[in-house]
Write a protein that holds these residues in place. Structure first.
Motif, mmCIF file in Angstrom:
data_model
loop_
_atom_site.group_PDB
_atom_site.id
_atom_site.type_symbol
_atom_site.label_atom_id
_atom_site.label_comp_id
_atom_site.label_asym_id
_atom_site.label_seq_id
_atom_site.Cartn_x
_atom_site.Cartn_y
_atom_site.Cartn_z
ATOM 1 N N HIS A 8 8.346 12.405 4.763
ATOM 2 C CA HIS A 8 7.800 13.218 3.670
ATOM 3 C C HIS A 8 8.023 14.704 3.943
ATOM 4 C CE1 HIS A 8 5.366 9.563 2.769
ATOM 5 N NE2 HIS A 8 5.336 10.042 1.525
ATOM 6 N N CYS A 39 12.297 4.750 -2.207
ATOM 7 C CA CYS A 39 11.886 5.765 -1.243
ATOM 8 C C CYS A 39 11.657 7.102 -1.939
ATOM 9 C CB CYS A 39 12.954 5.894 -0.154
ATOM 10 S SG CYS A 39 12.672 7.217 1.040
ATOM 11 N N GLN A 42 8.436 7.035 -4.172
ATOM 12 C CA GLN A 42 7.221 7.041 -3.370
ATOM 13 C C GLN A 42 6.950 8.433 -2.788
ATOM 14 O OE1 GLN A 42 5.061 4.376 -2.911
ATOM 15 N NE2 GLN A 42 3.724 5.915 -1.981
ATOM 16 N N ARG A 45 5.786 10.815 -5.553
ATOM 17 C CA ARG A 45 4.403 10.514 -5.953
ATOM 18 C C ARG A 45 3.405 10.992 -4.895
ATOM 19 N NH1 ARG A 45 3.731 4.446 -7.793
ATOM 20 N NH2 ARG A 45 1.822 5.290 -8.737
ATOM 21 N N ASP A 46 3.774 10.847 -3.620
ATOM 22 C CA ASP A 46 2.881 11.292 -2.549
ATOM 23 C C ASP A 46 2.775 12.810 -2.498
ATOM 24 O OD1 ASP A 46 2.463 8.651 -1.885
ATOM 25 O OD2 ASP A 46 3.908 8.642 -0.238
ATOM 26 N N GLN A 82 1.967 0.399 -12.281
ATOM 27 C CA GLN A 82 1.757 1.674 -11.595
ATOM 28 C C GLN A 82 1.275 2.772 -12.534
ATOM 29 O OE1 GLN A 82 2.147 1.966 -8.128
ATOM 30 N NE2 GLN A 82 2.303 -0.256 -8.372
ATOM 31 N N CYS A 182 10.923 2.198 3.315
ATOM 32 C CA CYS A 182 10.505 1.168 2.355
ATOM 33 C C CYS A 182 9.810 0.018 3.068
ATOM 34 C CB CYS A 182 11.704 0.656 1.572
ATOM 35 S SG CYS A 182 12.389 1.850 0.406
ATOM 36 N N TYR A 185 6.255 1.206 4.075
ATOM 37 C CA TYR A 185 5.316 1.329 2.957
ATOM 38 C C TYR A 185 5.282 0.075 2.079
ATOM 39 C CZ TYR A 185 4.422 6.202 4.014
ATOM 40 O OH TYR A 185 4.009 7.378 4.631
ATOM 41 N N LEU A 187 7.365 -1.429 0.084
ATOM 42 C CA LEU A 187 7.792 -1.228 -1.293
ATOM 43 C C LEU A 187 8.636 -2.421 -1.750
ATOM 44 C CD1 LEU A 187 8.755 2.554 -1.015
ATOM 45 C CD2 LEU A 187 6.631 1.557 -1.876
#
Length: 335
Positions: A8, A39, A42, A45-46, A82, A182, A185, A187
């Motif tokens: 991240h 990836c 995510q 979004r984070d 989601q 992935c 997490y 995914l």
């Protein structure tokens, strides 16, 4: 607020340092359902609360197989769960060639970016993709622009300054890193079976050629190809900038044509770039190397010398101090 992983932080650092995105933007994520796009989504979004982004998602179903259509159905259901604003586009008719499919996909991205008023279209291209693109374009034959074509940020439609920005925040990551992310997490990545089809040249490059180069020549071949692309990108940008300064001195729009003396005095790289730019204004597609070289040779040729015919009707011809574009005369209408 959840703690960010090292991956991240690397992506966020790239976004800040390269000014790829700004706080408060509306982002359209190109979402294939593979590991790279999962990836990407995510991570965005984070980071969303920190950057105050609004995120929209588009998936394009090319209908190349039943598996791809099943993937589109799965992703639509997952995106609904989601609570993400999204759209699924389905190709009709089917574009079977990769180039045609890419054109259609980018048309859909442009349409939905305008529909949702998104300033940026974000894709999951990685450093592995850039290495493959570099090698693929090298084998097909291209110049510095083609070898460095996969960059962090450009206009979605390079001929339309009003189009959204195409942004690639994962270009500093390799594919093995997005795969690990992935998995970490959990995914629900959809494995794209078409990526295993060796009938597609890019797949053969990815599955056979690059692994062979890693085993027998250089285990870090992807890093080496990325370094070469980065170096060429900077050098190409310099040539383009210098050609822009030279352009007003040589371009004569009334002909249209180019003044030979100042262009002939310029370095060969600038001659080629100016001729590429000039022919791009006249031809229905980007000029080829051979078409540009035909113009370069005329810079030192005698009066009345001319190039072979170009697509669409027309040629370059030496007229006094100019290298002029001559259109093929229209046939006279019969009375």
């Amino acid at each position: 607020m959840a703690r960010l992983s090292p991956l991240h932080l690397r992506v966020q650092c790239a976004i800040r340092e390269r000014q790829l995105l700004r706080p408060g933007q509306r982002l359209l994520v190109a979402f294939s359902g593979g590991q790279d796009s999962f990836c990407l989504l995510q991570i965005l979004r984070d980071l969303q609360r920190r950057w105050n982004w609004q995120i929209f998602v588009l998936h394009c179903n090319h209908r190349w197989s039943e598996d791809e259509t099943a993937c589109a159905c799965f992703l639509q259901e997952w995106l609904q769960q989601q609570g993400l604003p999204h759209a699924i586009e389905t190709a009709d008719p089917i574009r079977w060639d990769e180039a045609g499919a890419r054109v259609w996909r980018y048309q859909q991205l442009d349409k939905w970016a305008r529909t949702w008023n998104c300033e940026a279209v974000v894709t999951g291209h990685t450093a592995s993709d850039r290495a493959e693109t570099f090698l693929w374009n090298l084998l097909r034959g291209t110049g510095a622009a083609g070898l460095a074509s996969l960059d962090w940020r450009r206009r979605l439609d390079e001929r339309d300054p009003s189009s959204a920005w195409l942004v690639r925040p994962l270009l500093g990551l390799f594919r093995w890193e997005t795969e690990e992310f992935c998995r970490q997490y959990q995914l629900p990545v959809w494995p794209d079976r078409s990526n295993q089809d060796l009938a597609h040249g890019r797949n053969r490059l990815r599955l056979e050629v690059i692994p062979y180069l890693k085993r027998h020549l250089n285990p870090q071949v992807e890093k080496a190809l990325n370094r070469a692309a980065i170096l060429l990108q900077a050098e190409h940008e310099l040539v383009v900038a210098q050609a822009a300064q030279l352009w007003p001195q040589v371009y004569e729009p009334a002909l249209p044509g180019l003044r030979r003396d100042p262009l002939r005095a310029a370095p060969l790289a600038l001659q080629r770039q100016v001729l590429f730019q000039f022919l791009s204004l006249l031809l229905p597609h980007h000029p080829t190397f051979e078409q540009v070289e035909a113009g370069v040779r005329l810079l030192k040729a005698g009066r009345r010398s001319r190039s072979p015919d170009y697509p669409g009707g027309g040629w370059l011809e030496v007229k006094e101090e100019y290298l002029a574009w001559v259109s093929r005369p229209c046939a006279q209408q019969q009375r």
